[in-house]
Design a protein around this motif. Structure first.
Motif, PDB file in Angstrom:
ATOM      1  N   MET A 313       0.837  -1.211   0.000  1.00 53.03           N
ATOM      2  CA  MET A 313       0.000   0.000   0.000  1.00 53.03           C
ATOM      3  C   MET A 313       0.866   1.253   0.000  1.00 53.03           C
ATOM      4  SD  MET A 313      -3.021  -1.083   2.674  1.00 53.03           S
ATOM      5  CE  MET A 313      -4.075   0.322   2.321  1.00 53.03           C
ATOM      6  N   ASP A 314       1.963   1.246   0.749  1.00 57.76           N
ATOM      7  CA  ASP A 314       2.892   2.386   0.760  1.00 57.76           C
ATOM      8  C   ASP A 314       3.466   2.640  -0.632  1.00 57.76           C
ATOM      9  OD1 ASP A 314       2.473   2.589   3.477  1.00 57.76           O
ATOM     10  OD2 ASP A 314       4.281   1.465   4.019  1.00 57.76           O
ATOM     11  N   GLU A 315       3.872   1.561  -1.317  1.00 60.82           N
ATOM     12  CA  GLU A 315       4.466   1.697  -2.655  1.00 60.82           C
ATOM     13  C   GLU A 315       3.447   2.225  -3.661  1.00 60.82           C
ATOM     14  OE1 GLU A 315       6.779  -1.704  -4.014  1.00 60.82           O
ATOM     15  OE2 GLU A 315       6.908  -2.403  -1.938  1.00 60.82           O
ATOM     16  N   LEU A 316       2.208   1.737  -3.565  1.00 68.62           N
ATOM     17  CA  LEU A 316       1.168   2.203  -4.497  1.00 68.62           C
ATOM     18  C   LEU A 316       0.884   3.689  -4.297  1.00 68.62           C
ATOM     19  CD1 LEU A 316      -1.339  -0.802  -4.304  1.00 68.62           C
ATOM     20  CD2 LEU A 316       0.059  -0.155  -6.279  1.00 68.62           C
ATOM     21  N   GLU A 317       0.869   4.107  -3.057  1.00 67.36           N
ATOM     22  CA  GLU A 317       0.599   5.517  -2.773  1.00 67.36           C
ATOM     23  C   GLU A 317       1.701   6.402  -3.344  1.00 67.36           C
ATOM     24  OE1 GLU A 317      -1.182   8.031   0.974  1.00 67.36           O
ATOM     25  OE2 GLU A 317       0.388   6.556   1.375  1.00 67.36           O
ATOM     26  N   LYS A 318       2.939   5.918  -3.310  1.00 67.65           N
ATOM     27  CA  LYS A 318       4.073   6.706  -3.814  1.00 67.65           C
ATOM     28  C   LYS A 318       3.983   6.955  -5.315  1.00 67.65           C
ATOM     29  CE  LYS A 318       7.489   5.382  -0.307  1.00 67.65           C
ATOM     30  NZ  LYS A 318       8.745   4.626  -0.035  1.00 67.65           N
ATOM     31  N   ILE A 319       3.377   6.003  -6.051  1.00 69.04           N
ATOM     32  CA  ILE A 319       3.297   6.196  -7.501  1.00 69.04           C
ATOM     33  C   ILE A 319       1.987   6.869  -7.915  1.00 69.04           C
ATOM     34  CG2 ILE A 319       4.774   4.189  -7.939  1.00 69.04           C
ATOM     35  CD1 ILE A 319       2.185   2.734  -8.904  1.00 69.04           C
ATOM     36  N   GLY A 320       1.209   7.331  -6.932  1.00 65.89           N
ATOM     37  CA  GLY A 320       0.023   8.110  -7.248  1.00 65.89           C
ATOM     38  C   GLY A 320      -1.283   7.345  -7.242  1.00 65.89           C
ATOM     39  N   ALA A 321      -1.277   6.097  -6.811  1.00 66.92           N
ATOM     40  CA  ALA A 321      -2.531   5.346  -6.715  1.00 66.92           C
ATOM     41  C   ALA A 321      -3.408   5.942  -5.614  1.00 66.92           C
ATOM     42  CB  ALA A 321      -2.248   3.871  -6.420  1.00 66.92           C
ATOM     43  N   THR A 322      -4.714   5.874  -5.798  1.00 65.88           N
ATOM     44  CA  THR A 322      -5.645   6.435  -4.814  1.00 65.88           C
ATOM     45  C   THR A 322      -6.720   5.399  -4.477  1.00 65.88           C
ATOM     46  OG1 THR A 322      -7.128   7.362  -6.489  1.00 65.88           O
ATOM     47  CG2 THR A 322      -5.297   8.750  -5.737  1.00 65.88           C
ATOM     48  N   ASP A 323      -7.499   5.702  -3.442  1.00 62.61           N
ATOM     49  CA  ASP A 323      -8.627   4.839  -3.044  1.00 62.61           C
ATOM     50  C   ASP A 323      -8.167   3.386  -2.836  1.00 62.61           C
ATOM     51  OD1 ASP A 323     -10.366   7.099  -3.505  1.00 62.61           O
ATOM     52  OD2 ASP A 323     -10.184   6.628  -5.647  1.00 62.61           O
ATOM     53  N   ILE A 324      -7.044   3.242  -2.169  1.00 65.05           N
ATOM     54  CA  ILE A 324      -6.446   1.907  -1.970  1.00 65.05           C
ATOM     55  C   ILE A 324      -7.174   1.199  -0.829  1.00 65.05           C
ATOM     56  CG2 ILE A 324      -4.307   0.647  -1.570  1.00 65.05           C
ATOM     57  CD1 ILE A 324      -2.826   3.283  -2.346  1.00 65.05           C
ATOM     58  N   LEU A 325      -7.696   0.020  -1.122  1.00 66.04           N
ATOM     59  CA  LEU A 325      -8.451  -0.748  -0.139  1.00 66.04           C
ATOM     60  C   LEU A 325      -7.900  -2.166  -0.024  1.00 66.04           C
ATOM     61  CD1 LEU A 325     -12.092   0.194  -1.233  1.00 66.04           C
ATOM     62  CD2 LEU A 325     -10.730   1.277   0.567  1.00 66.04           C
ATOM     63  N   LEU A 326      -7.919  -2.705   1.178  1.00 68.44           N
ATOM     64  CA  LEU A 326      -7.565  -4.101   1.411  1.00 68.44           C
ATOM     65  C   LEU A 326      -8.814  -4.851   1.845  1.00 68.44           C
ATOM     66  CD1 LEU A 326      -4.175  -4.215   3.370  1.00 68.44           C
ATOM     67  CD2 LEU A 326      -4.588  -4.834   0.988  1.00 68.44           C
ATOM     68  N   THR A 327      -9.026  -6.030   1.283  1.00 67.92           N
ATOM     69  CA  THR A 327     -10.176  -6.860   1.634  1.00 67.92           C
ATOM     70  C   THR A 327      -9.685  -8.245   2.025  1.00 67.92           C
ATOM     71  OG1 THR A 327     -11.511  -5.676  -0.010  1.00 67.92           O
ATOM     72  CG2 THR A 327     -12.394  -7.749   0.858  1.00 67.92           C
ATOM     73  N   SER A 328     -10.097  -8.704   3.198  1.00 66.67           N
ATOM     74  CA  SER A 328      -9.703 -10.049   3.625  1.00 66.67           C
ATOM     75  C   SER A 328     -10.544 -11.085   2.892  1.00 66.67           C
ATOM     76  CB  SER A 328      -9.879 -10.202   5.135  1.00 66.67           C
ATOM     77  OG  SER A 328     -11.230 -10.011   5.502  1.00 66.67           O
ATOM     78  N   LEU A 329     -10.027 -12.314   2.818  1.00 66.78           N
ATOM     79  CA  LEU A 329     -10.705 -13.412   2.130  1.00 66.78           C
ATOM     80  C   LEU A 329     -11.252 -14.398   3.154  1.00 66.78           C
ATOM     81  CD1 LEU A 329      -8.005 -14.151  -0.612  1.00 66.78           C
ATOM     82  CD2 LEU A 329      -9.880 -12.505  -0.720  1.00 66.78           C
ATOM     83  N   LEU A 330     -12.436 -14.923   2.903  1.00 67.49           N
ATOM     84  CA  LEU A 330     -13.002 -15.954   3.773  1.00 67.49           C
ATOM     85  C   LEU A 330     -12.498 -17.334   3.364  1.00 67.49           C
ATOM     86  CD1 LEU A 330     -16.692 -14.728   4.132  1.00 67.49           C
ATOM     87  CD2 LEU A 330     -14.813 -14.486   5.758  1.00 67.49           C
ATOM     88  N   SER A 331     -12.500 -17.597   2.059  1.00 67.35           N
ATOM     89  CA  SER A 331     -12.014 -18.862   1.534  1.00 67.35           C
ATOM     90  C   SER A 331     -11.686 -18.660   0.074  1.00 67.35           C
ATOM     91  CB  SER A 331     -13.043 -19.973   1.716  1.00 67.35           C
ATOM     92  OG  SER A 331     -12.483 -21.238   1.388  1.00 67.35           O
ATOM     93  N   THR A 332     -11.111 -19.667  -0.558  1.00 66.86           N
ATOM     94  CA  THR A 332     -10.704 -19.514  -1.952  1.00 66.86           C
ATOM     95  C   THR A 332     -10.517 -20.862  -2.613  1.00 66.86           C
ATOM     96  OG1 THR A 332      -9.015 -18.600  -3.427  1.00 66.86           O
ATOM     97  CG2 THR A 332      -8.270 -19.411  -1.306  1.00 66.86           C
ATOM     98  N   ARG A 333     -10.596 -20.880  -3.927  1.00 64.04           N
ATOM     99  CA  ARG A 333     -10.164 -22.007  -4.751  1.00 64.04           C
ATOM    100  C   ARG A 333      -9.265 -21.416  -5.826  1.00 64.04           C
ATOM    101  NH1 ARG A 333     -12.811 -24.098  -1.251  1.00 64.04           N
ATOM    102  NH2 ARG A 333     -14.155 -25.943  -1.393  1.00 64.04           N
ATOM    103  N   MET A 334      -7.972 -21.346  -5.543  1.00 58.66           N
ATOM    104  CA  MET A 334      -7.056 -20.634  -6.434  1.00 58.66           C
ATOM    105  C   MET A 334      -6.527 -21.500  -7.567  1.00 58.66           C
ATOM    106  SD  MET A 334      -4.800 -18.146  -3.993  1.00 58.66           S
ATOM    107  CE  MET A 334      -5.559 -17.000  -2.831  1.00 58.66           C
ATOM    108  N   GLY A 335      -6.668 -22.809  -7.459  1.00 60.13           N
ATOM    109  CA  GLY A 335      -6.128 -23.670  -8.511  1.00 60.13           C
ATOM    110  C   GLY A 335      -4.613 -23.729  -8.424  1.00 60.13           C
ATOM    111  N   GLU A 336      -4.027 -24.210  -9.505  1.00 62.41           N
ATOM    112  CA  GLU A 336      -2.565 -24.358  -9.541  1.00 62.41           C
ATOM    113  C   GLU A 336      -1.892 -23.018  -9.759  1.00 62.41           C
ATOM    114  OE1 GLU A 336      -1.074 -27.100  -8.793  1.00 62.41           O
ATOM    115  OE2 GLU A 336      -2.963 -28.199  -8.603  1.00 62.41           O
TER     116      GLU A 336
END
Length: 336
Positions: A313-336
């Protein structure tokens, strides 16, 4: 008269009930069965729903709490009634039985239970045939050789001496590599308060589990060797008839565990900085990029390792990204 059948345990004997005994136990909600005292006193599995997969989990303690959280995260739903050591899963054809952690590997190895969650130390001590499906990353500890701090001993110094432990099989195997002919290590098996044995003059050293080391240090002991490292694992009886359901349970647990290591980051960034942003958040396969109403800007979402998320998030802010959000995951099926 109810206890008519006897079977072999892990180097000992145990009693299993007749049909009448099983019915009585079901009414009482009990798992403990009175039998002839023996080195291996393993109670029978409680009555359960015929045809269901049986999953054995620890019935109490810190590992029980962690496993309960794991199963909830994996979407395995059940209700455990007070003082009853069996529960029906409400969304899978499966029964959960709550057992002493030290007995679970024996149950799974002998086929009474299809799946189990217990420590690798228990599997090693039980010396039974089970298939380890998954390391769960919880209940991590060392099975350690411990001796009084002021003596500054090494493991080989304790070979042939008096050792107190609740892991006699693993302890004997460990010290055998240091023993001199005719001077066998004297292993005494006790359960509970093993760390007090040296102070009471019952032992020259002990073999016990160490998680944080607080109890060990309070008893004036230090770790002088490691018999094995251990953590909780998902195990299966190799001959289970529920292979497809086992795979479903395994995938659900894997999905939950993976979700604990990743978070989803979303942000808006100017198209001129998109390549730099993609280098910071490459995602598992690639980031998702969506156009915004302002054609000069895009919305980006990508999976990032949870441990690195604040720095990202710090790096994204430095290059001008805005509205940065983090969302936790409950579960996943990511595959290989």
């Amino acid at each position: 008269r109810m206890f008519a059948r006897r079977c072999g345990g892990a180097g000992g004997r145990c009693w299993t009930p007749t049909a009448a005994a099983a019915a009585a136990l079901g009414a009482a909600g009990a798992v403990g069965i009175a039998g002839t005292p023996s080195r291996c006193e393993v109670p029978a599995v409680p009555p359960h729903e015929p045809g269901h997969l049986i999953l054995g989990i620890p019935k109490k303690g810190r590992l029980y709490e962690k496993v309960s959280k794991l199963l909830a995260g994996a979407g395995i739903e059940y209700t455990r009634k007070e003082r009853v050591d069996i529960a029906l899963c409400t969304n899978l054809p499966m029964c959960l039985v709550f057992l002493p952690a030290k007995d679970i590997a024996t149950y799974v190895g002998e086929g009474d239970v299809d799946l189990g969650i217990t420590g690798e130390d228990v599997i090693g001590e039980s010396d039974v045939e089970v298939q380890v499906l998954l390391q769960l990353g919880i209940g991590k500890c060392n099975l350690s050789v411990q001796a009084p701090q002021h003596l500054h001993l090494k493991p080989e110094d304790l070979a042939g001496k008096r050792i107190v432990t609740s892991f006699p099989h693993l302890s004997q195997k460990f010290f055998a590599q240091y023993e001199q002919p005719g001077n066998k290590t004297k292993i005494r098996c006790i359960s509970g308060s093993v760390e007090a044995a040296c102070g009471l003059g019952l032992a020259d050293g002990i073999v016990d589990l160490v998680e944080t080391g607080t109890t060990m240090r309070a008893a004036g002991l230090e770790e002088v060797g490691v018999v094995m490292k251990s953590e909780a694992v998902l195990i299966m009886n190799p001959h289970t008839k529920h292979k497809e359901l086992v795979e479903v349970v395994k995938k659900r647990i894997v999905g939950y565990l993976l979700a604990q290591d990743w978070v989803m980051v979303t942000y808006n960034v100017h198209r001129l900085n998109l390549k730099r942003a993609e280098a910071i958040t490459p995602g598992k396969r690639s980031p998702s990029v969506m156009p915004l109403e302002d054609k000069n800007w895009v919305a980006v979402s990508a999976l990032v390792p949870k441990k690195r998320a604040p720095a990202i998030m710090d790096e994204l802010e430095k290059i001008g990204a805005t509205d940065i959000l983090l969302t936790s995951l409950l579960s996943t099926r990511m595959g290989e």
